[in-house]
Scaffold this motif. Structure first.
Motif, mmCIF file in Angstrom:
data_model
loop_
_atom_site.group_PDB
_atom_site.id
_atom_site.type_symbol
_atom_site.label_atom_id
_atom_site.label_comp_id
_atom_site.label_asym_id
_atom_site.label_seq_id
_atom_site.Cartn_x
_atom_site.Cartn_y
_atom_site.Cartn_z
ATOM 1 N N ILE A 1 29.572 37.484 29.817
ATOM 2 C CA ILE A 1 28.922 37.908 28.578
ATOM 3 C C ILE A 1 28.893 36.796 27.517
ATOM 4 C CG2 ILE A 1 30.977 38.883 27.482
ATOM 5 C CD1 ILE A 1 29.130 41.218 26.556
ATOM 6 N N GLY A 2 29.767 35.791 27.667
ATOM 7 C CA GLY A 2 29.760 34.687 26.721
ATOM 8 C C GLY A 2 29.023 33.445 27.211
ATOM 9 N N ILE A 3 28.529 33.495 28.458
ATOM 10 C CA ILE A 3 27.822 32.340 29.047
ATOM 11 C C ILE A 3 26.574 32.889 29.728
ATOM 12 C CG2 ILE A 3 27.954 30.416 30.693
ATOM 13 C CD1 ILE A 3 31.003 30.526 30.371
ATOM 14 N N TYR A 4 25.421 32.763 29.078
ATOM 15 C CA TYR A 4 24.253 33.514 29.512
ATOM 16 C C TYR A 4 23.296 32.737 30.411
ATOM 17 C CZ TYR A 4 25.835 35.655 25.166
ATOM 18 O OH TYR A 4 26.602 36.182 24.169
ATOM 19 N N ASP A 5 23.454 31.426 30.495
ATOM 20 C CA ASP A 5 22.388 30.623 31.078
ATOM 21 C C ASP A 5 22.416 30.559 32.593
ATOM 22 O OD1 ASP A 5 24.721 29.156 31.120
ATOM 23 O OD2 ASP A 5 23.784 27.245 30.637
ATOM 24 N N ARG A 6 23.526 30.995 33.230
ATOM 25 C CA ARG A 6 23.620 30.815 34.673
ATOM 26 C C ARG A 6 24.660 31.752 35.258
ATOM 27 N NH1 ARG A 6 25.104 25.016 37.561
ATOM 28 N NH2 ARG A 6 25.259 25.767 39.698
ATOM 29 N N ASN A 7 24.383 32.236 36.469
ATOM 30 C CA ASN A 7 25.358 33.034 37.208
ATOM 31 C C ASN A 7 26.026 32.121 38.238
ATOM 32 O OD1 ASN A 7 26.862 34.904 38.615
ATOM 33 N ND2 ASN A 7 25.178 36.375 38.873
ATOM 34 N N TYR A 8 27.291 31.800 38.010
ATOM 35 C CA TYR A 8 28.022 30.902 38.897
ATOM 36 C C TYR A 8 28.640 31.637 40.089
ATOM 37 C CZ TYR A 8 27.867 27.392 35.147
ATOM 38 O OH TYR A 8 27.462 26.477 34.194
ATOM 39 N N SER A 9 28.525 32.951 40.095
ATOM 40 C CA SER A 9 29.127 33.751 41.170
ATOM 41 C C SER A 9 28.212 34.920 41.502
ATOM 42 C CB SER A 9 30.512 34.249 40.756
ATOM 43 O OG SER A 9 30.472 34.832 39.460
ATOM 44 N N SER A 10 27.000 34.612 41.906
ATOM 45 C CA SER A 10 26.010 35.634 42.212
ATOM 46 C C SER A 10 26.379 36.369 43.499
ATOM 47 C CB SER A 10 24.628 34.994 42.373
ATOM 48 O OG SER A 10 24.602 34.185 43.539
ATOM 49 N N VAL A 11 25.731 37.472 43.752
ATOM 50 C CA VAL A 11 25.958 38.205 44.996
ATOM 51 C C VAL A 11 25.651 37.318 46.195
ATOM 52 C CG1 VAL A 11 25.095 40.099 46.418
ATOM 53 C CG2 VAL A 11 25.665 40.500 44.013
ATOM 54 N N ARG A 12 24.561 36.568 46.127
ATOM 55 C CA ARG A 12 24.214 35.679 47.239
ATOM 56 C C ARG A 12 25.323 34.667 47.495
ATOM 57 N NH1 ARG A 12 22.842 30.731 47.385
ATOM 58 N NH2 ARG A 12 22.467 30.627 45.123
ATOM 59 N N GLN A 13 25.836 34.067 46.440
ATOM 60 C CA GLN A 13 26.897 33.073 46.592
ATOM 61 C C GLN A 13 28.182 33.706 47.127
ATOM 62 O OE1 GLN A 13 26.480 31.898 42.460
ATOM 63 N NE2 GLN A 13 26.060 29.782 43.073
ATOM 64 N N ILE A 14 28.530 34.882 46.626
ATOM 65 C CA ILE A 14 29.728 35.569 47.106
ATOM 66 C C ILE A 14 29.594 35.912 48.583
ATOM 67 C CG2 ILE A 14 31.005 37.741 46.944
ATOM 68 C CD1 ILE A 14 30.494 37.542 43.866
ATOM 69 N N LEU A 15 28.441 36.383 48.984
ATOM 70 C CA LEU A 15 28.245 36.708 50.396
ATOM 71 C C LEU A 15 28.345 35.457 51.274
ATOM 72 C CD1 LEU A 15 25.393 39.361 50.179
ATOM 73 C CD2 LEU A 15 27.790 39.744 50.818
ATOM 74 N N ASN A 16 27.930 34.319 50.743
ATOM 75 C CA ASN A 16 28.092 33.065 51.472
ATOM 76 C C ASN A 16 29.566 32.752 51.679
ATOM 77 O OD1 ASN A 16 27.331 30.580 52.684
ATOM 78 N ND2 ASN A 16 27.460 29.517 50.721
ATOM 79 N N VAL A 17 30.379 32.933 50.638
ATOM 80 C CA VAL A 17 31.822 32.716 50.742
ATOM 81 C C VAL A 17 32.438 33.681 51.756
ATOM 82 C CG1 VAL A 17 34.019 32.887 49.502
ATOM 83 C CG2 VAL A 17 32.046 31.791 48.413
ATOM 84 N N VAL A 18 32.091 34.943 51.655
ATOM 85 C CA VAL A 18 32.659 35.948 52.557
ATOM 86 C C VAL A 18 32.270 35.663 54.009
ATOM 87 C CG1 VAL A 18 32.600 38.409 53.176
ATOM 88 C CG2 VAL A 18 32.780 37.720 50.770
ATOM 89 N N ASP A 19 31.026 35.283 54.219
ATOM 90 C CA ASP A 19 30.560 35.000 55.576
ATOM 91 C C ASP A 19 31.262 33.792 56.177
ATOM 92 O OD1 ASP A 19 28.636 35.441 57.808
ATOM 93 O OD2 ASP A 19 27.905 33.467 57.187
ATOM 94 N N ARG A 20 31.520 32.771 55.365
ATOM 95 C CA ARG A 20 32.100 31.532 55.880
ATOM 96 C C ARG A 20 33.623 31.572 55.973
ATOM 97 N NH1 ARG A 20 29.208 26.582 52.821
ATOM 98 N NH2 ARG A 20 30.570 25.433 54.265
ATOM 99 N N LEU A 21 34.271 32.290 55.062
ATOM 100 C CA LEU A 21 35.733 32.230 54.989
ATOM 101 C C LEU A 21 36.432 33.505 55.424
ATOM 102 C CD1 LEU A 21 36.206 30.417 51.547
ATOM 103 C CD2 LEU A 21 36.032 29.396 53.827
ATOM 104 N N ARG A 22 35.767 34.640 55.317
ATOM 105 C CA ARG A 22 36.391 35.932 55.619
ATOM 106 C C ARG A 22 37.719 36.109 54.872
ATOM 107 N NH1 ARG A 22 32.032 38.474 57.769
ATOM 108 N NH2 ARG A 22 31.093 37.206 59.398
ATOM 109 N N PRO A 23 37.755 35.914 53.566
ATOM 110 C CA PRO A 23 39.026 36.060 52.835
ATOM 111 C C PRO A 23 39.484 37.513 52.844
ATOM 112 C CG PRO A 23 37.199 35.812 51.304
ATOM 113 C CD PRO A 23 36.629 35.593 52.671
ATOM 114 N N PRO A 24 40.718 37.781 53.268
ATOM 115 C CA PRO A 24 41.143 39.170 53.424
ATOM 116 C C PRO A 24 41.499 39.876 52.123
ATOM 117 C CG PRO A 24 42.918 37.696 54.059
ATOM 118 C CD PRO A 24 41.717 36.830 53.780
#
Length: 290
Positions: free
Chosen positions: A148-171
């Motif tokens: 809410i204090g940083i409006y110009d960019r999403n650094y943790s979008s759903v697409r990016q999170i799914l990339n992390v989950v797919d590659r790392l499978r963090p439990p």
């Protein structure tokens, strides 16, 4: 029992200035003074048994000192009902050693904040931290979605999170703000089936504006009650963690907000404490029946 999985405290000597600065950036009001005693008083008023404290490292130079201070205060904080996590910054070079230090000293998890750390969550530096923490059995809680204090960019979008989950499978990956703040269609469509946890912090109900500085672009972006319940139902209540983001929400009001949702008694029991107790695995939090 109620466990708040997402709160913040700051050292007494800087808490006032920190809150004023962040309140100005986010155009939102705060509900405690940001201190440990302020959080403890808020917990008592809200009948919250335990809160998880989440430090945010905004510079690599903070990592060792802040984590060291939290390690030294861990037992005292727990006596106040506060379970502290550590923190990590993507530019900190000795992250494996630091994560092991946290683990060896009984710290159960870490907080990362891609927006405040100006680093995408699927950047290799972030993914190395998530992977190393996961190997040690640490919980990784990340800010997720627009800040809410940083409006110009999403650094943790759903697409990016799914990339992390797919590659790392963090439990033990916990996504703050119901998976991706202000990106609710993406959460409901694409994220609800992922093997992650959502926390409820700063995601439902009205946003209280800073009376001295109103007018942030995202002041109306919290979930409706209907959308919140739909998202809870999709992964199931077993993946939802009660959380407030105190001091940025009133813990007492937030307990009522979630308690008033049209969910079953069993679903609310899981959300308010059982899921957190299982994830944290602290013997004092887990009744025999679990």
């Amino acid at each position: 029992m109620t466990i708040d999985f997402h709160t913040h405290t700051f050292p007494d000597k800087i808490s006032g200035n920190v809150l004023k600065k962040l309140s100005g950036c986010s155009h939102t009001q705060y509900f405690t003074d940001g201190s440990v005693s302020g959080l403890a008083a808020s917990m008592k008023e809200a009948s919250i048994s335990y809160s998880v404290n989440l430090p945010v490292m905004t510079a690599a130079e903070q990592v060792e000192k802040v984590n060291g201070d939290l390690i030294a205060k861990k037992d005292w904080l727990f006596s106040q009902g506060i379970i502290t996590f550590g923190g990590m910054h993507p530019d900190y070079g000795h992250y494996k050693n630091e994560l092991k230090r946290l683990k060896d000293n009984g710290i159960l998890g870490i907080k990362i904040h891609p927006a405040y750390q100006n680093t995408d969550i699927d950047d290799i530096r972030m993914m190395r931290i998530i992977d190393a923490a996961s190997e040690l059995g640490l919980i990784v809680l990340t800010h997720a979605g627009i800040d809410i204090g940083i409006y110009d960019r999403n650094y943790s979008s759903v697409r990016q999170i799914l990339n992390v989950v797919d590659r790392l499978r963090p439990p033990k990956l916990v996504l703050a703000h119901m998976g991706n703040w202000a990106c609710w269609d993406d959460v409901e469509r694409d994220l609800c089936g992922a093997s992650v946890w959502f926390d409820t912090a700063f995601a439902i109900g009205p946003i209280t504006q800073n009376p001295k500085d109103p007018g942030a672009p995202y002041q109306t972006e919290n979930l409706s009650d209907e959308a919140f319940v739909r998202i809870v139902k999709k992964p199931g209540a077993c993946r939802i963690l009660f959380a407030t983001d105190s001091p940025w929400e009133s813990q007492k009001d937030y307990v009522k907000r979630v308690g008033d949702m049209p969910l079953s008694k069993r679903e609310k029991e899981m959300i308010f404490w059982e899921n957190a107790a299982k994830l944290i695995q602290h013997p004092e939090l887990i009744p025999a029946r679990l």
